[in-house]
Design a protein around this motif. Structure first.
Motif, PDB file in Angstrom:
ATOM      1  N   ASP A  80      10.473  19.771   4.805  1.00  0.00           N
ATOM      2  CA  ASP A  80      10.485  18.465   5.483  1.00  0.00           C
ATOM      3  C   ASP A  80      10.526  17.300   4.497  1.00  0.00           C
ATOM      4  N   GLN A  81       9.808  17.418   3.388  1.00  0.00           N
ATOM      5  CA  GLN A  81       9.754  16.334   2.413  1.00  0.00           C
ATOM      6  C   GLN A  81      11.130  16.084   1.788  1.00  0.00           C
ATOM      7  N   LEU A  82      11.833  17.142   1.428  1.00  0.00           N
ATOM      8  CA  LEU A  82      13.157  16.985   0.830  1.00  0.00           C
ATOM      9  C   LEU A  82      14.149  16.428   1.861  1.00  0.00           C
ATOM     10  N   LEU A  83      14.032  16.858   3.107  1.00  0.00           N
ATOM     11  CA  LEU A  83      14.916  16.343   4.155  1.00  0.00           C
ATOM     12  C   LEU A  83      14.647  14.855   4.394  1.00  0.00           C
ATOM     13  N   LYS A  84      13.384  14.469   4.334  1.00  0.00           N
ATOM     14  CA  LYS A  84      13.015  13.051   4.501  1.00  0.00           C
ATOM     15  C   LYS A  84      13.630  12.217   3.367  1.00  0.00           C
ATOM     16  N   TYR A  85      13.625  12.764   2.168  1.00  0.00           N
ATOM     17  CA  TYR A  85      14.235  12.102   1.011  1.00  0.00           C
ATOM     18  C   TYR A  85      15.741  11.932   1.233  1.00  0.00           C
ATOM     19  N   GLU A  86      16.408  12.973   1.709  1.00  0.00           N
ATOM     20  CA  GLU A  86      17.853  12.896   1.964  1.00  0.00           C
ATOM     21  C   GLU A  86      18.156  11.905   3.093  1.00  0.00           C
ATOM     22  N   GLN A  87      17.320  11.887   4.135  1.00  0.00           N
ATOM     23  CA  GLN A  87      17.489  10.904   5.210  1.00  0.00           C
ATOM     24  C   GLN A  87      17.343   9.499   4.642  1.00  0.00           C
ATOM     25  N   GLY A  88      16.440   9.341   3.690  1.00  0.00           N
ATOM     26  CA  GLY A  88      16.251   8.048   3.026  1.00  0.00           C
ATOM     27  C   GLY A  88      17.507   7.588   2.298  1.00  0.00           C
ATOM     28  N   ARG A  89      18.225   8.513   1.691  1.00  0.00           N
ATOM     29  CA  ARG A  89      19.489   8.165   1.020  1.00  0.00           C
ATOM     30  C   ARG A  89      20.507   7.662   2.051  1.00  0.00           C
ATOM     31  N   PHE A  90      20.555   8.318   3.196  1.00  0.00           N
ATOM     32  CA  PHE A  90      21.465   7.930   4.280  1.00  0.00           C
ATOM     33  C   PHE A  90      21.058   6.560   4.826  1.00  0.00           C
TER      34      PHE A  90
END
Length: 177
Positions: A80-90
Motif C-alpha cells: 500500500d505504501q509504494l502504491l500511495k507513492y505512485e499515486q502521488g506521482r500521478f
C-alpha cells in the motif's frame, strides 16, 4: 481489467497494481516505475482579414495520462505504501498541470497566427499542423517542469519511504479532489 493504453487522471480514480502492466526488469533498482505524460486537444479556427487568412487556437485541454503498458512493479514489492507513492506521482502531474494551464492557454487564446499554403484548403490543413506543433512545444516545457518536480518528490519522500514527507504531499494533493 482490459489492457488500456492510457489512464487519464480523474479525482475519482486511484491507481491499482493491476494498472502496472509492463514486465518489471529484475535488474532495475526501482521497485516500481510509472510513465506519466501530458496529452492535449484543441480547436483551430481560421478567419479572413482582408486578403489574409489567419488562424486562432481555442479550447486547449490538457490531460494527465498514466501509461499502464509502460509502467511496472516488482511483484514482491506490491504494498500500500509504494502504491500511495505512485499515486502521488500521478497526483503531482495533475497539480503541475493545474498550476500551469492558464499560462499555456493565455499564450494562444484570443491571438491570431499567420497561415501558410497555396489555397484555402491547404491553409486550413497547415493551420491545424502548425497549431499542434506550437502547443506541443508548450507541453514539452510542462513535461520538463513535471520531471523536475517528480525528482524533488522522489528525493524528498525517499521514493515513498519517508512517511512524514509523503503525508505532507498528501495534504497538497487533497486540493485536487
Amino acid at each position: 481489467m482490459a489492457e488500456t493504453e492510457i489512464l487519464s487522471w480523474t479525482k475519482n480514480y486511484s491507481l491499482k497494481w493491476s494498472d502496472f502492466q509492463a514486465e518489471h526488469n529484475p535488474a532495475s533498482y526501482e521497485d516500481s516505475h510509472s510513465v506519466i505524460k501530458y496529452g492535449f486537444t484543441w480547436t483551430v479556427d481560421s478567419e479572413k482579414i482582408g486578403s489574409d487568412i489567419l488562424f486562432l487556437i481555442k479550447n486547449i485541454q490538457i490531460s494527465v495520462e498514466f501509461c499502464p503498458l509502460l509502467s511496472s512493479v516488482r511483484p514482491s514489492e506490491t504494498n500500500d505504501q509504494l502504491l500511495k507513492y505512485e499515486q502521488g506521482r500521478f497526483d503531482l502531474a495533475e497539480l503541475v498541470k493545474r498550476e500551469n494551464i492558464s499560462n499555456i492557454q493565455m499564450k494562444f487564446e484570443g491571438k491570431t497566427f499567420p497561415t501558410r499554403g497555396k489555397n484555402e484548403e491547404q491553409r486550413k490543413q497547415l493551420a491545424k499542423e502548425d497549431s499542434g506543433k506550437m502547443i506541443a512545444k508548450e507541453i514539452e516545457k510542462l513535461q520538463d517542469i513535471l520531471e523536475k518536480r517528480l525528482r524533488e518528490y522522489d528525493e524528498s519522500t525517499d521514493y515513498g519511504n519517508n512517511l512524514e514527507k509523503l503525508s505532507e504531499y498528501d495534504l497538497k494533493f487533497e486540493q485536487l479532489k
